[in-house]
Design a protein around this motif. Sequence first.
Motif, PDB file in Angstrom:
ATOM      1  N   THR A 102       0.831  -1.200   0.000  1.00 50.65           N
ATOM      2  CA  THR A 102       0.000   0.000   0.000  1.00 50.65           C
ATOM      3  C   THR A 102       0.864   1.247   0.000  1.00 50.65           C
TER       4      THR A 102
ATOM      5  N   GLN B 167      -0.551   3.485   9.409  1.00 51.72           N
ATOM      6  CA  GLN B 167      -0.169   2.204  10.009  1.00 51.72           C
ATOM      7  C   GLN B 167      -0.176   1.067   8.997  1.00 51.72           C
ATOM      8  N   GLU B 168      -0.941   1.210   7.917  1.00 52.38           N
ATOM      9  CA  GLU B 168      -1.042   0.158   6.912  1.00 52.38           C
ATOM     10  C   GLU B 168      -0.154   0.420   5.698  1.00 52.38           C
TER      11      GLU B 168
ATOM     12  N   LYS C 119       4.885  -1.309   8.907  1.00 56.49           N
ATOM     13  CA  LYS C 119       5.142  -1.762   7.539  1.00 56.49           C
ATOM     14  C   LYS C 119       5.967  -0.768   6.730  1.00 56.49           C
TER      15      LYS C 119
END
Length: 355
Positions: free
Chosen positions: A27, A70-71, A89
Amino acid sequence: MPAARLHGQLFDEPAHRHPYAGSEMPTVLVQGRIAAPKADLMRRYAPEGWKVRVWNPDTDEVAVFAPLAQEADVIVGGAIPVPWPATPKLRLFQIPWAGYDFTSPERMPAGVPVANTFEHETAIAEYVLAGMLEWVIGLRRLDEEFRSSGWGGHATGRAPSHGELRGRTLGIVGYGHIGRETAHRAKAFGMRCVGVRRSAAPRPPELDWLGQNDRLDELLAEADFVLIACDMNEETIGLINAERLALMKPTGVLINVARGRIVDEDALWSALSERRIGGAVLDVWYAYPQPGGEDVWPSKRPFQDLDNVILSGHRSASTEEMHQRRWRFVAENCARIGRGEAPRNVVFLGSGQGG
């Protein structure tokens, strides 16, 4: 893990930041007032299989940022709106423009590479050439005169003459990406080009000489046009002060496409208003509008009242082609991360507490 280069030095990527496995879909988060409106370009050039998320402070709540961050495997944009959340990540913070004076290693998550993006050199070099050509030819004035008076009583071939760039000297302060592209074009016009830069480097063929900053005064005295193209940092703020402006030719023209504060504001105003230098082409300024703040004028001095300046509002790099090139580069850096390779254009590693 592969090693990456940081200003010519190798560093090892943190061991916990591993390449992607199997079906995991990485992402990229495009965030901030400048980057978010370009999210469609990110979607166009994003590597196959990547998810593109967007956070725009003009339309999205601040609370939405942390869950998105956070993603994220890559975050693209400028300063974030909150203290860094956990970003387990995150493998790259990508700035989609060249300047990174808004941040520092201490403000970024520990171990995360921070990279910038160039691709503005062509647009700015063409702007500089346009400024110099306008200065010596005066096409705006010629157009105005012809519109108002036609031949103006001058027989063909007996009208007042204008200048040309051939044989004039361009001095480049901060010889890097912008300087190189400008010098290539200036040489095609028969100009003599000289430059200075912070670190020693071999003289490229487009320059008559290349020195370090200890030759700055020499450059100022030689140049018909002085191009400011260096980074802004503690060493370069106020680099071009009253004493250095006094070294320029009385006909010399200063062109600033870097940062306003590299040239002392009051000293520049005095040199121009008192006509101690020939003029200036200014695209960068001393005060900029801030999100949610009151509108500000670009300078405390009325440069707009002078007739020996050409002014624009930080527009020298603003071409659609430049945006396309930048976001292709951003996407390629994402692809490199996805392949487990080191990103390009790393300017520093984060050393802060986020991440």
